[in-house]
Motif scaffolding. Structure first.
Motif, PDB file in Angstrom:
ATOM      1  N   ILE A 104       4.761 -45.346   2.375  1.00 11.40           N
ATOM      2  CA  ILE A 104       5.465 -44.534   3.387  1.00 11.40           C
ATOM      3  C   ILE A 104       4.663 -43.277   3.725  1.00 11.40           C
ATOM      4  O   ILE A 104       4.293 -42.520   2.837  1.00 11.40           O
ATOM      5  N   GLY A 105       4.419 -43.059   5.011  1.00 10.75           N
ATOM      6  CA  GLY A 105       3.627 -41.903   5.452  1.00 10.75           C
ATOM      7  C   GLY A 105       2.213 -42.019   4.929  1.00 10.75           C
ATOM      8  O   GLY A 105       1.683 -41.102   4.300  1.00 10.75           O
ATOM      9  N   SER A 106       1.588 -43.145   5.218  1.00 11.83           N
ATOM     10  CA  SER A 106       0.287 -43.494   4.628  1.00 11.83           C
ATOM     11  C   SER A 106      -0.843 -42.575   5.096  1.00 11.83           C
ATOM     12  O   SER A 106      -1.861 -42.439   4.429  1.00 11.83           O
ATOM     13  N   GLY A 109      -4.379 -43.603   4.905  1.00 14.23           N
ATOM     14  CA  GLY A 109      -4.410 -44.810   4.057  1.00 14.23           C
ATOM     15  C   GLY A 109      -4.167 -44.565   2.577  1.00 14.23           C
ATOM     16  O   GLY A 109      -4.429 -45.462   1.768  1.00 14.23           O
ATOM     17  N   PHE A 110      -3.644 -43.380   2.246  1.00 14.19           N
ATOM     18  CA  PHE A 110      -3.460 -43.060   0.825  1.00 14.19           C
ATOM     19  C   PHE A 110      -2.001 -43.073   0.419  1.00 14.19           C
ATOM     20  O   PHE A 110      -1.191 -42.446   1.115  1.00 14.19           O
ATOM     21  N   PRO A 111      -1.690 -43.733  -0.660  1.00 22.85           N
ATOM     22  CA  PRO A 111      -2.573 -44.398  -1.612  1.00 22.85           C
ATOM     23  C   PRO A 111      -2.822 -45.888  -1.340  1.00 22.85           C
ATOM     24  O   PRO A 111      -3.548 -46.536  -2.091  1.00 22.85           O
ATOM     25  N   ILE A 127       3.205 -47.541   6.555  1.00 24.47           N
ATOM     26  CA  ILE A 127       4.140 -47.000   7.555  1.00 24.47           C
ATOM     27  C   ILE A 127       3.673 -45.596   7.942  1.00 24.47           C
ATOM     28  O   ILE A 127       3.579 -44.714   7.090  1.00 24.47           O
ATOM     29  N   GLU A 128       3.327 -45.439   9.220  1.00 19.70           N
ATOM     30  CA  GLU A 128       2.734 -44.164   9.653  1.00 19.70           C
ATOM     31  C   GLU A 128       3.094 -43.907  11.121  1.00 19.70           C
ATOM     32  O   GLU A 128       2.709 -44.687  11.985  1.00 19.70           O
ATOM     33  N   PRO A 129       3.834 -42.798  11.392  1.00 18.00           N
ATOM     34  CA  PRO A 129       4.248 -42.548  12.782  1.00 18.00           C
ATOM     35  C   PRO A 129       3.135 -42.038  13.708  1.00 18.00           C
ATOM     36  O   PRO A 129       3.247 -42.204  14.930  1.00 18.00           O
ATOM     37  N   SER A 155       8.159 -44.158  12.221  1.00 17.09           N
ATOM     38  CA  SER A 155       8.673 -43.415  11.061  1.00 17.09           C
ATOM     39  C   SER A 155       9.369 -44.375  10.092  1.00 17.09           C
ATOM     40  O   SER A 155       9.671 -45.525  10.441  1.00 17.09           O
ATOM     41  N   LEU A 156       9.663 -43.871   8.900  1.00 16.71           N
ATOM     42  CA  LEU A 156      10.421 -44.675   7.931  1.00 16.71           C
ATOM     43  C   LEU A 156      11.810 -44.994   8.503  1.00 16.71           C
ATOM     44  O   LEU A 156      12.305 -46.114   8.339  1.00 16.71           O
ATOM     45  N   GLU A 157      12.408 -44.037   9.194  1.00 15.70           N
ATOM     46  CA  GLU A 157      13.732 -44.264   9.788  1.00 15.70           C
ATOM     47  C   GLU A 157      13.668 -45.452  10.766  1.00 15.70           C
ATOM     48  O   GLU A 157      14.529 -46.326  10.770  1.00 15.70           O
ATOM     49  N   ALA A 174       4.784 -43.490  -2.210  1.00 19.82           N
ATOM     50  CA  ALA A 174       4.654 -42.375  -1.267  1.00 19.82           C
ATOM     51  C   ALA A 174       3.937 -41.213  -1.925  1.00 19.82           C
ATOM     52  O   ALA A 174       4.197 -40.888  -3.075  1.00 19.82           O
ATOM     53  N   ARG A 175       3.039 -40.605  -1.154  1.00 18.88           N
ATOM     54  CA  ARG A 175       2.333 -39.412  -1.617  1.00 18.88           C
ATOM     55  C   ARG A 175       2.361 -38.398  -0.479  1.00 18.88           C
ATOM     56  O   ARG A 175       2.069 -38.726   0.680  1.00 18.88           O
ATOM     57  N   GLY A 176       2.764 -37.176  -0.823  1.00 20.64           N
ATOM     58  CA  GLY A 176       2.728 -36.107   0.188  1.00 20.64           C
ATOM     59  C   GLY A 176       3.944 -36.077   1.090  1.00 20.64           C
ATOM     60  O   GLY A 176       3.892 -35.462   2.157  1.00 20.64           O
TER      61      GLY A 176
HETATM   62  C1  LIG Z   1       1.092 -34.965   3.944  1.00 17.40           C
HETATM   63  S1  LIG Z   1       0.751 -36.431   4.812  1.00 17.40           S
HETATM   64  C2  LIG Z   1       0.380 -37.538   3.479  1.00 17.40           C
HETATM   65  C3  LIG Z   1      -0.488 -38.666   3.933  1.00 17.40           C
HETATM   66  C4  LIG Z   1      -0.927 -39.612   2.810  1.00 17.40           C
HETATM   67  N1  LIG Z   1       0.204 -40.250   2.175  1.00 17.40           N
HETATM   68  C5  LIG Z   1      -1.752 -38.860   1.773  1.00 17.40           C
HETATM   69  O1  LIG Z   1      -1.283 -38.721   0.649  1.00 17.40           O
HETATM   70  O2  LIG Z   1      -2.879 -38.432   2.095  1.00 17.40           O
HETATM   71  C6  LIG Z   1       2.349 -37.010   5.313  1.00 17.40           C
HETATM   72  C7  LIG Z   1       2.290 -38.208   6.251  1.00 17.40           C
HETATM   73  O3  LIG Z   1       3.628 -38.657   6.476  1.00 17.40           O
HETATM   74  C8  LIG Z   1       3.769 -39.002   7.826  1.00 17.40           C
HETATM   75  N2  LIG Z   1       5.212 -38.865   8.167  1.00 17.40           N
HETATM   76  C9  LIG Z   1       5.868 -37.763   8.601  1.00 17.40           C
HETATM   77  N3  LIG Z   1       7.162 -38.042   8.811  1.00 17.40           N
HETATM   78  C10 LIG Z   1       7.354 -39.343   8.502  1.00 17.40           C
HETATM   79  C11 LIG Z   1       8.470 -40.225   8.536  1.00 17.40           C
HETATM   80  N4  LIG Z   1       9.669 -39.804   8.942  1.00 17.40           N
HETATM   81  N5  LIG Z   1       8.293 -41.523   8.162  1.00 17.40           N
HETATM   82  C12 LIG Z   1       7.069 -41.953   7.745  1.00 17.40           C
HETATM   83  N6  LIG Z   1       5.972 -41.157   7.707  1.00 17.40           N
HETATM   84  C13 LIG Z   1       6.106 -39.870   8.081  1.00 17.40           C
HETATM   85  C14 LIG Z   1       2.868 -38.026   8.571  1.00 17.40           C
HETATM   86  O4  LIG Z   1       2.488 -38.512   9.851  1.00 17.40           O
HETATM   87  C15 LIG Z   1       1.701 -37.878   7.618  1.00 17.40           C
HETATM   88  O5  LIG Z   1       0.659 -38.800   7.908  1.00 17.40           O
END
Ligand SMILES: C[S@@+](CC[C@H](N)C(=O)[O-])C[C@H]1O[C@@H](n2cnc3c(N)ncnc32)[C@H](O)[C@@H]1O
Length: 239
Positions: A104-106, A109-111, A127-129, A155-157, A174-176
């Protein structure tokens, strides 16, 4: 054509050799940083896997010149903070062979992608918006010839809303991203015994967890070279 004096040939040769040696040594340094750091946490990489990570690093830096993929841009930081941090998940969690994982929120591409490079049997949905980040994800998946990795641009939603008939995942990772948000939306997209794996820097505050979640495991370690503590926390749902 003007003939160069013999001494000029020699100096040209030397310049070419020095440039070549410097280039090769630079590559070797970063490759060995990756493979030695991975092996220090118990992960041995093949030459092919190391070479995939080098291609990934190069493309990340190239795309980052025009697209805001990551604020981490130095080779050593990319290796430790992105690659090593991501693959530590393999030590923290014994992913079932052929698992399906939603990342989620890749972002870049991490992780998900580093785990995929080491565990080709695992299937992923990233999953990446962000449109730009999703474009990068599709590009790098193609370039590295990774099979069984899909990108959901949204988005995840939106992913949860469009979930009907989709196979449920064995893991959400999920990270971050705020963990309350991930936990709140993950129940329906996970199998009944599925787990959430969170990349945190401290032990999870149990008071902030919903009452139907169980902390299954907490894997603590220090990123090498003083890059800080990490706690990989896996959760399941009790009902
Ligand atoms: C801080 S970054 C972390 C990216 C990656 N996971 C990393 O660790 O490097 C947060 C990511 O979550 C995505 N994001 C923000 N809102 C989100 C949502 N509602 N659903 C899924 N991804 C979302 C953002 O576009 C962003 O790429």
């Amino acid at each position: 054509m003007t003939q160069l004096p013999k001494s000029s040939y020699l100096s040209l040769d030397l310049t070419v050799s020095i440039t070549y040696v410097f280039h090769v040594e630079q590559r070797t340094d970063i490759q060995s940083l990756l493979s030695s750091t991975a092996s220090s946490i118990g992960i041995n990489m093949t030459a092919d896997q190391v070479s995939k990570f080098m291609i990934y690093l190069k493309q990340l830096k190239e795309w980052n010149k025009t697209t805001n993929l990551t604020s981490i841009v130095k080779d050593e930081e990319i290796v430790i903070k992105h690659f090593i941090d991501s693959i530590a998940a393999i030590k923290a969690e014994c992913f079932i062979d052929g698992s399906l994982i939603f990342d989620i929120g890749s972002g870049a591409g991490f992780p998900g992608i580093p785990i995929k490079i080491l565990r080709p049997d695992i299937r992923f949905v990233l999953i990446e918006p962000s449109k730009k980040k999703s474009s990068f994800l599709r590009y790098i998946i193609g370039l590295l010839r990774l099979r069984g990795v899909d990108v959901f641009e949204g988005s995840l939603e939106q992913f949860v809303d469009s979930f009907t008939n989709h196979e449920q995942a064995n893991y959400v990772i999920a990270r971050g991203i705020k963990f309350e948000f991930i936990i709140g939306l993950s129940r329906t997209i996970l199998t009944s015994n599925g787990k959430i794996l969170l990349f945190l820097s401290t032990l999870v505050d149990r008071a902030r967890l919903p009452s139907n979640t169980i902390v299954e495991n907490e894997y603590s370690f220090d990123l090498p070279a003083g890059y800080g503590p990490r706690v990989l926390t896996s959760l399941s749902f009790s009902s």
